[in-house]
Scaffold this active site. Structure first.
Site, PDB file in Angstrom:
ATOM      1  N   SER A  22     -13.284  43.907  86.306  1.00 38.00           N
ATOM      2  CA  SER A  22     -12.473  45.141  86.349  1.00 38.00           C
ATOM      3  C   SER A  22     -13.354  46.386  86.384  1.00 38.00           C
ATOM      4  O   SER A  22     -13.089  47.328  87.128  1.00 38.00           O
ATOM      5  CB  SER A  22     -11.593  45.251  85.098  1.00 38.00           C
ATOM      6  OG  SER A  22     -10.528  44.362  85.154  1.00 38.00           O
ATOM      7  N   ASP A 313      -5.230  38.121  80.695  1.00 37.68           N
ATOM      8  CA  ASP A 313      -6.051  37.198  81.497  1.00 37.68           C
ATOM      9  C   ASP A 313      -6.580  36.022  80.677  1.00 37.68           C
ATOM     10  O   ASP A 313      -7.131  35.068  81.235  1.00 37.68           O
ATOM     11  CB  ASP A 313      -7.222  37.958  82.145  1.00 37.68           C
ATOM     12  CG  ASP A 313      -6.730  38.893  83.245  1.00 37.68           C
ATOM     13  OD1 ASP A 313      -5.588  38.723  83.718  1.00 37.68           O
ATOM     14  OD2 ASP A 313      -7.490  39.809  83.625  1.00 37.68           O
ATOM     15  N   ARG A 344       1.171  31.753  86.740  1.00 34.33           N
ATOM     16  CA  ARG A 344       0.310  31.117  85.734  1.00 34.33           C
ATOM     17  C   ARG A 344       1.093  30.363  84.673  1.00 34.33           C
ATOM     18  O   ARG A 344       0.541  29.442  84.050  1.00 34.33           O
ATOM     19  CB  ARG A 344      -0.638  32.145  85.093  1.00 34.33           C
ATOM     20  CG  ARG A 344      -1.792  32.476  85.995  1.00 34.33           C
ATOM     21  CD  ARG A 344      -2.924  33.204  85.299  1.00 34.33           C
ATOM     22  NE  ARG A 344      -4.016  33.422  86.260  1.00 34.33           N
ATOM     23  CZ  ARG A 344      -4.826  34.462  86.251  1.00 34.33           C
ATOM     24  NH1 ARG A 344      -4.692  35.404  85.335  1.00 34.33           N
ATOM     25  NH2 ARG A 344      -5.781  34.573  87.152  1.00 34.33           N
TER      26      ARG A 344
HETATM   27  C1  S3P Z   1      -6.676  44.269  86.026  1.00 34.67           C
HETATM   28  C2  S3P Z   1      -5.468  44.372  85.392  1.00 34.67           C
HETATM   29  C3  S3P Z   1      -4.621  43.220  85.047  1.00 34.67           C
HETATM   30  C4  S3P Z   1      -5.423  41.934  85.051  1.00 34.67           C
HETATM   31  C5  S3P Z   1      -6.294  41.805  86.279  1.00 34.67           C
HETATM   32  C6  S3P Z   1      -7.271  42.963  86.362  1.00 34.67           C
HETATM   33  C7  S3P Z   1      -7.408  45.502  86.363  1.00 34.67           C
HETATM   34  O1  S3P Z   1      -3.583  43.115  85.991  1.00 34.67           O
HETATM   35  O2  S3P Z   1      -4.563  40.834  84.961  1.00 34.67           O
HETATM   36  O3  S3P Z   1      -7.016  40.596  86.240  1.00 34.67           O
HETATM   37  O4  S3P Z   1      -8.596  45.416  86.743  1.00 34.67           O
HETATM   38  O5  S3P Z   1      -6.816  46.587  86.254  1.00 34.67           O
HETATM   39  P1  S3P Z   1      -2.221  43.954  85.834  1.00 34.67           P
HETATM   40  O6  S3P Z   1      -2.538  45.382  85.862  1.00 34.67           O
HETATM   41  O7  S3P Z   1      -1.373  43.566  87.009  1.00 34.67           O
HETATM   42  O8  S3P Z   1      -1.626  43.504  84.532  1.00 34.67           O
END
Ligand code: S3P
Length: 428
Positions: A22, A313, A344
């Site tokens: 991220s 996650d 999931r």
């Molecule tokens: C992420 C936000 C999450 C996460 C993804 C990465 C991000 O998703 O599940 O793996 O980098 O902002 P969501 O914003 O859809 O919850």
């Protein structure tokens, strides 16, 4: 690719994690918006961050390498260029949703494409607010990628209360808002990961228990020169592997400890896991530390649904921990899991079923009847081309008596390219 994993007697050693997915993706996108050079140390080699990096180059950033660091030269918010080819986001929802916000803000027309998994994930949640900001977005069946993005009207500011606790949606709207003369405000009820607010140093205030984050052209984009911490979501696999394995003793170094990401530590702590955090420090705007984990007796836990966004996650691997905990554990309020790289909840159910676990699937989670003595001979796991399901299945395989097989094992490289080598290293 099918991987065979046999039961592990013990897990020992120390590990360096892959850089945070991220944060890497945000570092690339925010460097594109910064007017000047950013030096990013430890940028992730995983597939998602590499897809983002290619898109950022197509939008005008110049990317060079210097002694292993990435130097990304951005031209500022008014220096973005229209891409000559489609922007390929690969498997990455973060790339597609964050870049959509940038394109709308900058008023740049582009087509965003992705792999089969990404093209199956709804984009309605970003399309509706971006259209309210003045965009016109053409999507397959009005909801799915490929997305053609156009801004046909002047950018309008937004006052947007998040309908789902999603950091991708929050970041998308804030990034579009960063181009507006007037201030866009995003209102968050349940905190999701806050890397965007931190790394862009956006104004935040709290009212009636809600967080309000503001963005406009008046916000200066900070230089993005820092070291990307190790990915907490990658650490999660080792924390659970260590906690459920007798004789395990591992040191996981340089782990990102952002509190909006690390709820798993509290949950495993409540379950009785033996975790010690050492050497806590700041790396740019993000907290980091080292974690020691040892095998221990776990007890069941009911996760507070309010914590779900902070461990979203990590839920596939947490289900593995719950299987070996004494008593009945509950994951609820997690319907967002149905909209990830795969559904999931379905994939976790299939994983648990493959070993004969005692559990019930719910619309918004799972109820798992755990047993510290639970054992199985061997299993065949489907990964559904989902990196986190492949890695969770591998950790579960370590508890089998014989050899288990994991299909689509290469999908681990979406976030953790060295996972299979690290697994071998820890087993020796
Ligand atoms: C992420 C936000 C999450 C996460 C993804 C990465 C991000 O998703 O599940 O793996 O980098 O902002 P969501 O914003 O859809 O919850």
């Amino acid at each position: 690719m099918i991987k065979t994993v046999s039961g592990a007697g013990s897990l020992k050693g120390s590990l360096q994690l892959p850089p945070d997915k991220s944060i890497s993706q945000r570092a690339a996108i925010f460097s594109l918006l910064y007017d000047g050079k950013s030096r990013i140390r430890n940028y992730s080699q995983a597939q998602d961050p590499q897809s983002t990096l290619r898109c950022v180059q197509q939008l005008g950033a110049i990317v060079k390498e210097d002694s292993g660091d990435l130097i990304i030269e951005g031209k500022g918010r008014d220096g973005l260029v229209e891409p000559k080819q489609d922007l390929d986001c690969g498997n990455s929802g973060t790339a597609m949703r964050l870049l959509s916000g940038v394109l709308v803000g900058a008023g740049i027309s582009a087509k965003l494409i992705g792999d089969a998994s990404l093209c199956g994930r709804t984009m309605t949640r970003i399309i509706e607010p971006l259209e309210a900001m003045g965009a016109h977005i053409l999507a397959r069946n009005s909801a799915y990628a490929p997305l053609f993005i156009n801004r046909v009207e002047p950018l309008r500011p937004m006052e947007f209360e998040l309908p789902v606790p999603s950091a991708q949606l929050k970041s998308c709207i804030l990034l579009a808002g960063l181009f507006g003369e007037e201030v866009t405000r995003v209102i968050e009820t349940l905190p999701s990961r806050d890397h965007t607010e931190r790394l862009l140093n956006l104004h935040q205030q709290w009212e009636n228990g809600k967080k309000i984050i503001s963005a406009s052209i008046a916000d200066e984009i900070p230089e993005q020169s820092y070291t990307i911490p190790g990915d907490f979501s990658a650490a999660a696999f080792w924390l659970v592997a260590g906690a459920i394995q007798n004789n395990a003793e591992m040191l996981i170094e340089n782990v990102g400890l952002n509190p909006t990401r690390s709820a798993l530590l509290d949950i495993l702590g409540d379950m009785g896991a033996d975790l010690i955090i050492e050497n806590e420090r700041m790396e740019g705007a993000e907290p980091v530390g080292d974690i020691k984990v040892k095998g221990s007796d776990l007890k069941a836990v009911e996760i507070d649904p309010k914590m779900i966004p902070n461990c979203i996650d990590e839920l596939p691997i947490l289900a593995v921990a719950m299987l070996f905990a004494e008593g009945t554990s509950v994951i609820s309020g997690a319907e967002e899991l149905r909209h990830k790289e795969t559904d999931r909840i379905m994939a976790m159910s299939k994983m648990l079923k493959a070993v004969g676990a005692n559990f019930e699937e719910q619309e918004d989670g799972l109820i798992i009847h755990g047993d510290p003595e639970f054992t199985f001979q061997s299993a065949e796991f489907e990964s559904f081309h989902d990196h986190r399901i492949a890695m969770a299945s591998a950790v579960l395989s370590l508890k089998g008596k014989g050899e288990s097989k994991i299909k689509d094992a290469e999908s681990a490289a979406v976030s953790y390219p060295t996972f299979w080598e690290d697994l071998e290293k820890m087993m020796n």
